[in-house]
Design an enzyme around this catalytic site. Structure first.
Site, PDB file in Angstrom:
ATOM      1  N   LYS A  13       0.882  -1.331   0.012  1.00 50.29           N
ATOM      2  CA  LYS A  13      -0.363   0.183   0.066  1.00 50.29           C
ATOM      3  C   LYS A  13       0.884   1.763  -0.460  1.00 50.29           C
ATOM      4  O   LYS A  13       0.771   2.538  -1.026  1.00 50.29           O
ATOM      5  CB  LYS A  13      -0.554  -0.265   1.377  1.00 50.29           C
ATOM      6  CG  LYS A  13      -1.752  -1.137   1.376  1.00 50.29           C
ATOM      7  CD  LYS A  13      -2.942  -1.138   2.277  1.00 50.29           C
ATOM      8  CE  LYS A  13      -2.545  -1.305   3.747  1.00 50.29           C
ATOM      9  NZ  LYS A  13      -1.693  -2.206   4.166  1.00 50.29           N
ATOM     10  N   ARG A  88     -10.128   0.993   9.114  1.00 46.96           N
ATOM     11  CA  ARG A  88      -9.216  -0.740   9.162  1.00 46.96           C
ATOM     12  C   ARG A  88     -10.323  -1.800  10.142  1.00 46.96           C
ATOM     13  O   ARG A  88      -9.492  -2.882  10.009  1.00 46.96           O
ATOM     14  CB  ARG A  88      -8.017  -1.085  10.288  1.00 46.96           C
ATOM     15  CG  ARG A  88      -6.464  -1.429   9.462  1.00 46.96           C
ATOM     16  CD  ARG A  88      -5.337  -0.813  10.292  1.00 46.96           C
ATOM     17  NE  ARG A  88      -4.121  -1.717  10.417  1.00 46.96           N
ATOM     18  CZ  ARG A  88      -3.481  -1.115   9.809  1.00 46.96           C
ATOM     19  NH1 ARG A  88      -3.246   0.132   9.225  1.00 46.96           N
ATOM     20  NH2 ARG A  88      -2.087  -2.222   9.733  1.00 46.96           N
ATOM     21  N   ARG A 127      11.154  -6.914   5.073  1.00 48.20           N
ATOM     22  CA  ARG A 127      11.659  -5.109   4.837  1.00 48.20           C
ATOM     23  C   ARG A 127      12.358  -4.697   5.883  1.00 48.20           C
ATOM     24  O   ARG A 127      11.865  -5.172   7.360  1.00 48.20           O
ATOM     25  CB  ARG A 127       9.671  -5.033   4.905  1.00 48.20           C
ATOM     26  CG  ARG A 127       9.384  -3.659   4.969  1.00 48.20           C
ATOM     27  CD  ARG A 127       7.717  -3.588   4.470  1.00 48.20           C
ATOM     28  NE  ARG A 127       6.846  -2.966   5.415  1.00 48.20           N
ATOM     29  CZ  ARG A 127       6.082  -3.168   5.587  1.00 48.20           C
ATOM     30  NH1 ARG A 127       5.803  -2.835   4.517  1.00 48.20           N
ATOM     31  NH2 ARG A 127       5.402  -2.984   6.055  1.00 48.20           N
ATOM     32  N   ARG A 160      12.019  -2.136  11.581  1.00 46.22           N
ATOM     33  CA  ARG A 160      10.515  -1.859  12.309  1.00 46.22           C
ATOM     34  C   ARG A 160       9.822  -2.681  13.653  1.00 46.22           C
ATOM     35  O   ARG A 160      10.210  -4.599  13.140  1.00 46.22           O
ATOM     36  CB  ARG A 160       9.278  -2.069  11.558  1.00 46.22           C
ATOM     37  CG  ARG A 160       9.477   0.036  10.597  1.00 46.22           C
ATOM     38  CD  ARG A 160       8.325   0.335  10.294  1.00 46.22           C
ATOM     39  NE  ARG A 160       7.346  -0.277  10.253  1.00 46.22           N
ATOM     40  CZ  ARG A 160       5.631   0.075   9.556  1.00 46.22           C
ATOM     41  NH1 ARG A 160       6.126   0.623   8.488  1.00 46.22           N
ATOM     42  NH2 ARG A 160       5.152  -0.958   9.933  1.00 46.22           N
ATOM     43  N   ARG A 171      -0.356  -9.432  13.070  1.00 45.63           N
ATOM     44  CA  ARG A 171      -1.201  -8.092  11.905  1.00 45.63           C
ATOM     45  C   ARG A 171      -1.910  -9.226  11.187  1.00 45.63           C
ATOM     46  O   ARG A 171      -2.802  -8.144  10.804  1.00 45.63           O
ATOM     47  CB  ARG A 171       0.667  -7.057  11.356  1.00 45.63           C
ATOM     48  CG  ARG A 171       1.091  -5.919  12.697  1.00 45.63           C
ATOM     49  CD  ARG A 171       2.171  -6.115  12.845  1.00 45.63           C
ATOM     50  NE  ARG A 171       1.608  -4.839  11.279  1.00 45.63           N
ATOM     51  CZ  ARG A 171       3.102  -4.399  10.004  1.00 45.63           C
ATOM     52  NH1 ARG A 171       4.387  -4.742  10.477  1.00 45.63           N
ATOM     53  NH2 ARG A 171       2.449  -3.668   9.471  1.00 45.63           N
TER      54      ARG A 171
END
Ligand code: AMP
Length: 215
Positions: A13, A88, A127, A160, A171
């Site tokens: 996204k 969300r 990531r 992160r 998540r």
């Protein structure tokens, strides 16, 4: 144009948002970015939301909705916006719908980026992000030239906290139970544009932009 980017964590996204806002000249409103900036700057809001982000849990709806409307009511959102990571939950979507109606506004499109779960885990766990300029990398798909050093600004490139494996799985689970129902919610309003998030980045951007033009 008033747009929402929907999709699981790791769907791309944020990556698509960069191209879309540049082409459409609208501001990018990412609730995740707003929360992370507040955590970094150690604001009151940052202190309040830090544990939710670190555990991969959702920040309570009431607080999130307030933050989003504070942002959407700013001058630069007058002619449109791209929401990324919001709504969300169904209550967030309802609050957005009510707030827009009160202001005489409507959503134009909800872009749903679909990616299978196995791909998401691989993408998210690899990531990395630059602490300095926020540039994003991936250990497999887009490594830095020098390990842990940003190609662009020389800053430190880190993982992160919420990209660590346990949080990633949490998540995804939260997405499946709380956010996925929004696909049907917006489909019923004929707003959903479904796209395949496993396609190459540039191809996907072009496809989304074309579909928005054709609408
Ligand atoms: P993101 O960068 O969009 O993946 O968001 C990172 C984290 O911020 C999420 O895992 C949540 O803890 C929090 N967050 C972002 N957007 C929302 C939202 N709309 N509602 C609740 N929590 C959110």
């Amino acid at each position: 144009m008033r747009l929402i980017l929907l999709g699981p964590p790791g769907a791309g996204k944020g990556t698509q948002a960069v191209t879309l806002i540049e082409n459409l000249q609208i501001p990018h409103i990412s609730t995740g970015d707003i929360f992370r900036a507040n955590i970094k700057n150690e604001t009151e809001l940052g202190k309040e939301v830090k544990s939710y982000l670190n555990e991969g849990k959702l920040v309570p709806d009431e607080l999130t909705i307030r933050i989003v409307w504070d942002r959407l009511d700013q001058e630069d959102c007058k002619d449109g916006f791209l929401l990324d990571g919001f709504p969300r939950t169904i209550p967030q979507a309802e609050a957005l719908g009510i707030g827009l109606k009160e202001r005489g506004l409507e959503l134009d499109r909800v872009i749903n980026i679909d990616v299978p779960k196995e791909v998401l885990v691989k993408r998210l766990a690899g990531r990395r992000v630059c602490k300095g300029c926020g540039a994003t990398y991936h250990t497999d798909y887009k490594p830095t030239k020098v390990e842990a050093v940003c190609d662009l600004c020389g800053g430190e490139v880190i993982q992160r906290d919420d990209d660590k494996e346990a949080t990633v799985l949490n998540r995804i689970e939260v997405y499946e139970s709380q956010t996925k129902p929004l696909i049907d919610y917006y489909e019923e309003q004929n707003l959903t544009l479904n796209v395949d998030g496993t396609e190459p980045v540039e191809q996907l951007s072009a496809q989304i932009l074309q579909a928005l033009k054709d609408a």
